[in-house]
Design a protein around this motif. Sequence first.
Motif, PDB file in Angstrom:
ATOM      1  N   GLY A   9      33.959  30.788  33.795  1.00  0.00           N
ATOM      2  CA  GLY A   9      34.743  30.321  35.086  1.00  0.00           C
ATOM      3  C   GLY A   9      35.057  31.570  36.510  1.00  0.00           C
ATOM      4  O   GLY A   9      35.689  32.158  35.812  1.00  0.00           O
ATOM      5  N   GLY A  10      35.354  31.283  36.839  1.00  0.00           N
ATOM      6  CA  GLY A  10      35.760  31.802  37.923  1.00  0.00           C
ATOM      7  C   GLY A  10      36.021  31.161  39.599  1.00  0.00           C
ATOM      8  O   GLY A  10      36.085  30.641  39.629  1.00  0.00           O
ATOM      9  N   THR A  30      22.588  30.484  36.903  1.00  0.00           N
ATOM     10  CA  THR A  30      22.840  31.372  37.796  1.00  0.00           C
ATOM     11  C   THR A  30      24.279  30.709  38.368  1.00  0.00           C
ATOM     12  O   THR A  30      23.985  29.918  38.541  1.00  0.00           O
ATOM     13  N   VAL A  31      24.733  31.041  38.851  1.00  0.00           N
ATOM     14  CA  VAL A  31      26.311  31.241  40.066  1.00  0.00           C
ATOM     15  C   VAL A  31      25.772  30.986  41.623  1.00  0.00           C
ATOM     16  O   VAL A  31      25.366  32.357  41.741  1.00  0.00           O
ATOM     17  N   ALA A  47      34.968  36.410  37.568  1.00  0.00           N
ATOM     18  CA  ALA A  47      35.139  35.324  36.658  1.00  0.00           C
ATOM     19  C   ALA A  47      35.195  35.893  34.633  1.00  0.00           C
ATOM     20  O   ALA A  47      35.311  37.189  35.013  1.00  0.00           O
ATOM     21  N   GLU A  48      35.764  34.841  33.972  1.00  0.00           N
ATOM     22  CA  GLU A  48      35.872  35.285  32.464  1.00  0.00           C
ATOM     23  C   GLU A  48      35.543  34.248  31.937  1.00  0.00           C
ATOM     24  O   GLU A  48      34.863  33.086  32.191  1.00  0.00           O
ATOM     25  N   GLY A  60      33.921  39.809  34.450  1.00  0.00           N
ATOM     26  CA  GLY A  60      32.761  40.256  34.786  1.00  0.00           C
ATOM     27  C   GLY A  60      33.398  40.495  36.661  1.00  0.00           C
ATOM     28  O   GLY A  60      33.658  38.772  37.095  1.00  0.00           O
ATOM     29  N   GLN A  61      32.616  41.156  37.761  1.00  0.00           N
ATOM     30  CA  GLN A  61      32.295  40.560  38.663  1.00  0.00           C
ATOM     31  C   GLN A  61      30.739  40.797  38.678  1.00  0.00           C
ATOM     32  O   GLN A  61      29.651  42.201  39.147  1.00  0.00           O
ATOM     33  N   PHE A  62      30.495  40.154  40.141  1.00  0.00           N
ATOM     34  CA  PHE A  62      29.069  40.045  40.711  1.00  0.00           C
ATOM     35  C   PHE A  62      28.896  39.366  42.166  1.00  0.00           C
ATOM     36  O   PHE A  62      29.704  38.352  42.586  1.00  0.00           O
TER      37      PHE A  62
END
Length: 83
Positions: A9-10, A30-31, A47-48, A60-62
Amino acid sequence: MSSTDVGWGGQWEHPACGASGEATWEDEGTVRSEHDCGREGAIVWSAEWHCHGCGDEGDGQFEDDNPVYADHECDDEDEESAA
């Protein structure tokens, strides 16, 4: 424990225009924000993730439109078979 036992979730943000939003998805998905304002610049996610099997968590961050992996090896099944 399979990767489907990990949920994400993010929030996403597009700094160029200030738009933002939220989403949830399964691990190895794939977000995508589906945001298309036409301005330059990357859409960034923070997101976590949470493992429903063992309770482990991470973050994470992406950038947008990328596959996301928790890289989590759950030991829950090993513990159950040892008991």
